[in-house]
Design an enzyme around this catalytic site. Structure first.
Site, PDB file in Angstrom:
ATOM      1  N   ASN A   7      49.785 -79.630   9.976  1.00 19.88           N
ATOM      2  CA  ASN A   7      48.721 -79.407   8.992  1.00 19.88           C
ATOM      3  C   ASN A   7      48.376 -77.914   8.969  1.00 19.88           C
ATOM      4  O   ASN A   7      47.763 -77.405   9.906  1.00 19.88           O
ATOM      5  CB  ASN A   7      47.496 -80.255   9.377  1.00 19.88           C
ATOM      6  CG  ASN A   7      46.299 -79.964   8.488  1.00 19.88           C
ATOM      7  OD1 ASN A   7      46.455 -79.431   7.390  1.00 19.88           O
ATOM      8  ND2 ASN A   7      45.114 -80.324   8.952  1.00 19.88           N
ATOM      9  N   LYS A   9      46.326 -76.303   7.005  1.00 14.42           N
ATOM     10  CA  LYS A   9      44.954 -75.963   6.584  1.00 14.42           C
ATOM     11  C   LYS A   9      44.985 -74.793   5.598  1.00 14.42           C
ATOM     12  O   LYS A   9      45.910 -74.712   4.799  1.00 14.42           O
ATOM     13  CB  LYS A   9      44.084 -75.658   7.803  1.00 14.42           C
ATOM     14  CG  LYS A   9      44.261 -76.686   8.926  1.00 14.42           C
ATOM     15  CD  LYS A   9      43.296 -76.460  10.047  1.00 14.42           C
ATOM     16  CE  LYS A   9      43.771 -77.183  11.275  1.00 14.42           C
ATOM     17  NZ  LYS A   9      42.725 -77.419  12.236  1.00 14.42           N
ATOM     18  N   HIS A  96      40.404 -86.164   6.652  1.00 14.22           N
ATOM     19  CA  HIS A  96      40.340 -85.169   7.734  1.00 14.22           C
ATOM     20  C   HIS A  96      38.875 -84.828   8.011  1.00 14.22           C
ATOM     21  O   HIS A  96      38.061 -84.782   7.093  1.00 14.22           O
ATOM     22  CB  HIS A  96      41.116 -83.911   7.341  1.00 14.22           C
ATOM     23  CG  HIS A  96      41.321 -82.983   8.497  1.00 14.22           C
ATOM     24  ND1 HIS A  96      40.331 -82.137   8.932  1.00 14.22           N
ATOM     25  CD2 HIS A  96      42.375 -82.799   9.337  1.00 14.22           C
ATOM     26  CE1 HIS A  96      40.778 -81.458   9.978  1.00 14.22           C
ATOM     27  NE2 HIS A  96      42.015 -81.838  10.243  1.00 14.22           N
ATOM     28  N   GLU A 165      42.011 -88.271  15.562  1.00 11.83           N
ATOM     29  CA  GLU A 165      41.703 -86.877  15.871  1.00 11.83           C
ATOM     30  C   GLU A 165      40.251 -86.751  16.324  1.00 11.83           C
ATOM     31  O   GLU A 165      39.343 -86.664  15.482  1.00 11.83           O
ATOM     32  CB  GLU A 165      41.884 -86.007  14.615  1.00 11.83           C
ATOM     33  CG  GLU A 165      43.276 -86.004  14.051  1.00 11.83           C
ATOM     34  CD  GLU A 165      43.546 -84.715  13.293  1.00 11.83           C
ATOM     35  OE1 GLU A 165      44.393 -83.946  13.753  1.00 11.83           O
ATOM     36  OE2 GLU A 165      42.899 -84.468  12.260  1.00 11.83           O
TER      37      GLU A 165
END
Ligand code: PEP
Length: 247
Positions: A7, A9, A96, A165
């Protein structure tokens, strides 16, 4: 099949494709390559370019999020699952913790998952407790709620992947201890089996995964892969994570 999902970002410009080219060269000649799938989620701006370049290659491209409406709407700056799919993404993250913190509700997340699945995107649905919730021993309750408020039996579980996560672990260098993590993954799979007729989708771990702590994480065979933030921007670190996993 294990997953190594990077990921990115808010990172990357067109020439950052070189990072993916390095990872791809490794992947191509890795004797373990049939055991895992690499997915990279760059920012929206790079999906089309990257997906086109890697169309016939092993690396798959995904998006980091999608809007909760299906195709077109009047929401400024929104990008739908349909639009993402049309530029070549095969996966999308949903839920997320960054986006939950920005206001994504369970109701919105359910719509995102539903529409993404409809457009044949594989959904990586992220869940996780914060530091306070962990301290209060409410991790399981929080995770269960995040799962049952969004996922439904009628959703195609073959196109759903869960990424556990813990928020306190993202970008902090801290990871759960082995026993806690094993118990939590086991608990998540138990809830998923209750939702999906006794079968659980893959469950990944994400949060400060690097080329060193993968040695501990790989002992937990119930973990089906990893969502990797910071370390996915360095081809060496990302490749070393995979190398060390299979060493
Ligand atoms: C993430 O943001 O999804 C993540 C796992 O980040 P990091 O690996 O940097 O903790």
């Amino acid at each position: 099949m294990k997953y190594f999902i990077g990921n990115w970002k808010m990172f990357g410009v067109p020439k950052s494709i070189n990072i993916l080219k390095s990872i791809n060269s490794f992947n191509l000649f890795d004797k373990n390559r049939n055991k895992y799938q690499i997915v990279i989620t760059p920012p929206y701006t790079l999906i089309h370019f990257f997906a086109k370049y890697f169309k016939k290659k092993l690396i798959k491209i995904g998006s980091q999020n999608c809007f909760y409406k299906e195709k077109y709407s009047s929401n400024t700056s929104a990008i739908s699952p349909y639009m993402i799919k049309k530029v070549g993404a095969k996966f999308t993250l949903v839920g997320h913790s960054d986006n939950r913190a920005e206001g994504d509700t369970d109701k919105m997340l359910k719509e995102k998952v539903k529409h993404a699945l409809k457009h044949n995107l594989k959904v990586v649905f992220c869940i996780g407790e914060n530091k306070k919730q962990k301290k209060n021993n409410s991790t399981n309750r929080v995770l269960k709620n995040q799962l049952i408020k969004v996922l439904e039996k009628k959703f195609n579980k073959n196109n759903i992947i869960i990424a556990y996560e813990p928020i306190w672990s993202i970008g902090t260098g801290k990871i759960p201890n082995e026993q806690d993590l094993s118990n939590t993954v086991f608990f998540i799979k138990k809830i998923l089996k209750q939702i999906f007729n006794n079968k659980s989708p893959a469950v990944l771990y994400g949060g400060s995964v690097d080329e060193n702590n993968i040695q501990m994480l790989k002992q937990l065979r119930e973990i089906d892969g990893f969502l990797i933030g910071g370390a996915s921007k360095s081809p060496k670190k990302f490749i070393d994570i995979i190398k060390n996993y299979y060493k």
